[in-house]
Design an enzyme around this catalytic site. Structure first.
Site, PDB file in Angstrom:
ATOM      1  CE1 TYR A  26      -3.566   2.704   0.778  1.00 56.58           C
ATOM      2  CE2 TYR A  26      -2.104   3.347   2.580  1.00 56.58           C
ATOM      3  CZ  TYR A  26      -3.193   3.605   1.763  1.00 56.58           C
ATOM      4  OH  TYR A  26      -3.910   4.756   1.935  1.00 56.58           O
ATOM      5  CD  GLU A  27       3.244   2.633   4.711  1.00 59.09           C
ATOM      6  OE1 GLU A  27       4.459   2.345   4.836  1.00 59.09           O
ATOM      7  OE2 GLU A  27       2.521   2.942   5.672  1.00 59.09           O
ATOM      8  CD  GLU A  83       7.891   0.466  13.437  1.00 56.39           C
ATOM      9  OE1 GLU A  83       8.244   0.608  12.249  1.00 56.39           O
ATOM     10  OE2 GLU A  83       8.338   1.171  14.350  1.00 56.39           O
ATOM     11  CB  VAL A  87      -7.455  -2.817   9.268  1.00 59.40           C
ATOM     12  CG1 VAL A  87      -8.721  -3.603   8.946  1.00 59.40           C
ATOM     13  CG2 VAL A  87      -7.445  -2.399  10.745  1.00 59.40           C
ATOM     14  N   GLY A  95     -14.542  -0.627  11.638  1.00 59.76           N
ATOM     15  CA  GLY A  95     -14.262  -0.278  13.025  1.00 59.76           C
ATOM     16  C   GLY A  95     -13.124  -1.042  13.673  1.00 59.76           C
ATOM     17  N   GLY A  97      -9.820  -0.873  13.046  1.00 62.65           N
ATOM     18  CA  GLY A  97      -8.695   0.008  13.348  1.00 62.65           C
ATOM     19  C   GLY A  97      -8.923   0.768  14.643  1.00 62.65           C
ATOM     20  CG  ASN A 124      -2.250   6.791   4.820  1.00 61.94           C
ATOM     21  OD1 ASN A 124      -3.431   6.850   4.525  1.00 61.94           O
ATOM     22  ND2 ASN A 124      -1.679   5.703   5.297  1.00 61.94           N
ATOM     23  CE1 TYR A 131      -3.667   5.946  13.560  1.00 61.81           C
ATOM     24  CE2 TYR A 131      -2.385   7.051  11.872  1.00 61.81           C
ATOM     25  CZ  TYR A 131      -2.746   5.899  12.542  1.00 61.81           C
ATOM     26  OH  TYR A 131      -2.177   4.705  12.197  1.00 61.81           O
TER      27      TYR A 131
END
Length: 149
Positions: A26-27, A83, A87, A95, A97, A124, A131
């Site tokens: 994904y990254e 770290e 999910v 829900g 995460g 992201n 967050y």
């Protein structure tokens, strides 16, 4: 949907590693994953574990992971460093995460930490917005530094 949030166990390591690779993909950095399942067995479940984990299990399948360790701040004292919070893509938006992050925060409180720290990539937006719901502070002053061997 039956969800169980629990401490990670040795038997979870192979699926934890698959989740880590899913995040790296994904990254756009899968080629940077040099860790191995065998190393994770040693580092997380060996004689002197250096990381802890919390997993989200749905109907017997691990589909989420919070991997953490402890660090020490000369200014703040004992801190829990998150770290990775992962999910599986197929389970996002349900829900999990939030449950994993809440369990991680509780772990930090149970272990008398003064807070939880982690990083998020500046591009992201879904993670940043997630967050922010927790009242987090984003610090743009510090530059990440690392030295690889």
């Amino acid at each position: 949907m039956s969800v169980i949030i629990r401490k990670g166990i040795r038997e979870d390591v192979p699926v934890m590693f698959e989740l880590i690779k899913e995040l790296a993909l994904y990254e756009k950095a899968l080629e940077q994953v040099t860790n191995t399942v065998e190393q994770m067995y040693l580092d997380g479940f060996g004689e002197n574990p250096i990381f802890g984990s919390i997993v989200a299990e749905v109907e017997g399948e691990v589909v989420g992971l919070a991997l953490y360790y402890y660090r020490y701040s000369t200014w703040k004292g004992k801190r829990l460093y998150l770290e990775d919070l992962i999910v599986s893509e197929k389970m996002r938006g349900k829900g999990l995460g939030e449950q994993l992050l809440e369990a991680t925060i509780q772990q930090a409180k149970d272990d008398s930490c003064t807070g939880v720290m982690w990083q998020v990539l500046d591009w992201n937006e879904p993670a940043i917005n997630f967050y922010k719901k927790f009242g987090t502070k984003m610090d743009g002053e510090w530059i990440n530094v690392h030295l690889d061997f």
